[in-house]
Design an enzyme around this catalytic site. Sequence first.
Site, PDB file in Angstrom:
ATOM      1  N   LYS A  29      28.658 -23.333  12.775  1.00  0.00           N
ATOM      2  CA  LYS A  29      30.009 -23.721  12.352  1.00  0.00           C
ATOM      3  C   LYS A  29      31.052 -23.073  13.271  1.00  0.00           C
ATOM      4  CE  LYS A  29      28.475 -24.385   7.574  1.00  0.00           C
ATOM      5  NZ  LYS A  29      28.705 -24.069   6.134  1.00  0.00           N
ATOM      6  N   TYR A  69      29.518 -34.259   4.279  1.00  0.00           N
ATOM      7  CA  TYR A  69      29.628 -33.522   3.014  1.00  0.00           C
ATOM      8  C   TYR A  69      29.967 -34.444   1.833  1.00  0.00           C
ATOM      9  CZ  TYR A  69      29.322 -28.911   5.276  1.00  0.00           C
ATOM     10  OH  TYR A  69      28.888 -27.785   5.950  1.00  0.00           O
ATOM     11  N   ASN A 132      30.451 -19.159   6.403  1.00  0.00           N
ATOM     12  CA  ASN A 132      29.041 -18.743   6.385  1.00  0.00           C
ATOM     13  C   ASN A 132      28.238 -19.188   7.622  1.00  0.00           C
ATOM     14  OD1 ASN A 132      28.794 -21.412   5.697  1.00  0.00           O
ATOM     15  ND2 ASN A 132      27.699 -21.080   3.773  1.00  0.00           N
ATOM     16  N   HIS A 135      25.001 -24.319   9.127  1.00  0.00           N
ATOM     17  CA  HIS A 135      24.522 -25.358   8.201  1.00  0.00           C
ATOM     18  C   HIS A 135      23.062 -25.667   8.522  1.00  0.00           C
ATOM     19  CE1 HIS A 135      24.125 -29.139   6.007  1.00  0.00           C
ATOM     20  NE2 HIS A 135      23.490 -29.572   7.084  1.00  0.00           N
ATOM     21  N   GLU A 146      21.031 -36.686   8.131  1.00  0.00           N
ATOM     22  CA  GLU A 146      22.006 -35.915   8.923  1.00  0.00           C
ATOM     23  C   GLU A 146      21.744 -36.065  10.425  1.00  0.00           C
ATOM     24  OE1 GLU A 146      21.799 -31.981   7.231  1.00  0.00           O
ATOM     25  OE2 GLU A 146      22.821 -32.616   5.392  1.00  0.00           O
TER      26      GLU A 146
HETATM   27  P1  DAT Z   1      24.660 -24.982   1.917  1.00  0.00           P
HETATM   28  O1  DAT Z   1      25.522 -24.935   3.158  1.00  0.00           O
HETATM   29  O2  DAT Z   1      23.959 -23.673   1.688  1.00  0.00           O
HETATM   30  O3  DAT Z   1      23.728 -26.161   1.894  1.00  0.00           O
HETATM   31  P2  DAT Z   1      26.311 -26.420  -0.005  1.00  0.00           P
HETATM   32  O4  DAT Z   1      25.739 -27.665   0.535  1.00  0.00           O
HETATM   33  O5  DAT Z   1      26.279 -26.214  -1.485  1.00  0.00           O
HETATM   34  O6  DAT Z   1      25.638 -25.127   0.660  1.00  0.00           O
HETATM   35  O7  DAT Z   1      27.823 -26.286   0.447  1.00  0.00           O
HETATM   36  C1  DAT Z   1      28.230 -26.663   1.742  1.00  0.00           C
HETATM   37  C2  DAT Z   1      29.186 -25.639   2.273  1.00  0.00           C
HETATM   38  O8  DAT Z   1      30.360 -25.626   1.442  1.00  0.00           O
HETATM   39  C3  DAT Z   1      28.679 -24.196   2.258  1.00  0.00           C
HETATM   40  O9  DAT Z   1      27.867 -23.888   3.366  1.00  0.00           O
HETATM   41  C4  DAT Z   1      29.957 -23.440   2.250  1.00  0.00           C
HETATM   42  C5  DAT Z   1      30.883 -24.310   1.411  1.00  0.00           C
HETATM   43  N1  DAT Z   1      30.905 -23.838   0.022  1.00  0.00           N
HETATM   44  C6  DAT Z   1      29.921 -23.941  -0.894  1.00  0.00           C
HETATM   45  N2  DAT Z   1      30.273 -23.376  -2.062  1.00  0.00           N
HETATM   46  C7  DAT Z   1      31.547 -22.910  -1.877  1.00  0.00           C
HETATM   47  C8  DAT Z   1      32.481 -22.225  -2.701  1.00  0.00           C
HETATM   48  N3  DAT Z   1      32.204 -21.907  -3.951  1.00  0.00           N
HETATM   49  N4  DAT Z   1      33.675 -21.894  -2.146  1.00  0.00           N
HETATM   50  C9  DAT Z   1      33.983 -22.208  -0.876  1.00  0.00           C
HETATM   51  N5  DAT Z   1      33.147 -22.863  -0.054  1.00  0.00           N
HETATM   52  C10 DAT Z   1      31.941 -23.209  -0.540  1.00  0.00           C
HETATM   53 MG    MG Z   2      24.111 -28.206   1.700  1.00  0.00          MG
END
Ligand code: DAT
Ligand code: MG
Length: 169
Positions: A29, A69, A132, A135, A146
């Site tokens: 990212k 997303y 974080n 991805h 994807e």
């Molecule tokens: P991952 O990236 O572990 O697959 P995800 O698909 O649930 O997680 O979410 C996509 C991204 O969205 C994640 O990497 C960071 C952001 N995200 C997830 N939960 C969040 C939250 N509670 N607050 C802010 N950003 C969040």
């Molecule tokens: Mg995800």
Amino acid sequence: MICVALAVFAYMFQIVVTGIHERTFIAIKPDGVQRRLVGEIIHRFEQKGFKLVGMKIMQASEDLLKAHYFELRDQPFYNRLVKYMSSGPLVTMVWQGLNVVKTARAMLGETNPADSAPGTIRGDLCVEVSRNVIHGSDSVESAIHEISLWFRPDELVCWNDCADDWIYE
Ligand code: DAT
Ligand code: MG
């Protein structure tokens, strides 16, 4: 003739039974790129034994990120997520290997770095869920979707990995 048939059989066996051709989509990212973590992250996947079959640096449009997303569209953080992901360059990659989807997710750690064990990428390299650094596809089906969203077929390279015989029995 028998040798050729055996070689073809061995190749098909590898694909169908052992799954060493499984692929996953990984994106470093904008925070990971800005913080100079690209080399560190690639190093971890290389060291593990996975094969890099696609890679590019790019700044993604909001439209592409909204498609990526789509499942999170109702989350309160969705708009901020799309803005952050489109705010700077991403390094997008396709990695290949046995169980690469599941193993890559384990290497990434939990979504929230605070819940990620030391030794994982998010556990070692970042602090906050909204920054974080990486991805990774969460299932084989998502990975297929994807990869097709982010890469054209001609951007993926099939190459003969000399290390395969030392990574797989
Ligand atoms: P991952 O990236 O572990 O697959 P995800 O698909 O649930 O997680 O979410 C996509 C991204 O969205 C994640 O990497 C960071 C952001 N995200 C997830 N939960 C969040 C939250 N509670 N607050 C802010 N950003 C969040
Ligand atoms: Mg995800």
